[in-house]
Design an enzyme around this catalytic site. Structure first.
Site, PDB file in Angstrom:
ATOM      1  CB  CYS A 220      -0.903  -0.059   1.237  1.00  0.00           C
ATOM      2  SG  CYS A 220      -1.698   1.479   1.685  1.00  0.00           S
TER       3      CYS A 220
ATOM      4  CB  CYS B 130       0.386   1.720   4.090  1.00  0.00           C
ATOM      5  SG  CYS B 130      -1.343   1.232   3.980  1.00  0.00           S
TER       6      CYS B 130
END
Length: 103
Positions: free
Chosen positions: A31, A34
């Site tokens: 991600c 993230c």
């Protein structure tokens, strides 16, 4: 303070039974957002050391925890106090926004 890796095995002890607020960072290695928020979460952990805990939950490795908190998008940040979720934010947040969540 280091950021703790949270799993279903240590979640009760580290989060639900904690006498401090706990910031949960639900993330995954693939991600992009993230990876953007991760160093910010690390800075927050250093700043709140002694006042709150910070833990990361890899949603690929801990799908039960992600499901338990209804995490549909990552990164999701949740603040827990006395075993209850008191604040939730989805997406990349500024350091100040995360600190504000912790109160």
């Amino acid at each position: 303070m280091s950021v703790k890796t949270l799993t279903k095995d240590n979640f009760t002890t580290e989060v639900l039974q904690s006498d401090q607020a706990v910031l949960l960072d639900f993330w995954a290695p693939w991600c992009g957002p993230c990876r953007m928020v991760s160093p910010i979460v690390d800075q927050v952990a250093a700043e709140v050391d002694g006042r709150a805990k910070v833990g990361k939950v890899n949603v690929d490795e801990q799908p039960e925890l992600a499901a338990q908190f209804g995490v549909m998008s990552i990164p999701t940040l949740i603040v827990m106090k006395q075993g209850k979720a008191v604040a939730t934010r989805v997406g990349v947040q500024s350091k100040q926004a995360i600190l504000n969540m912790l109160g």
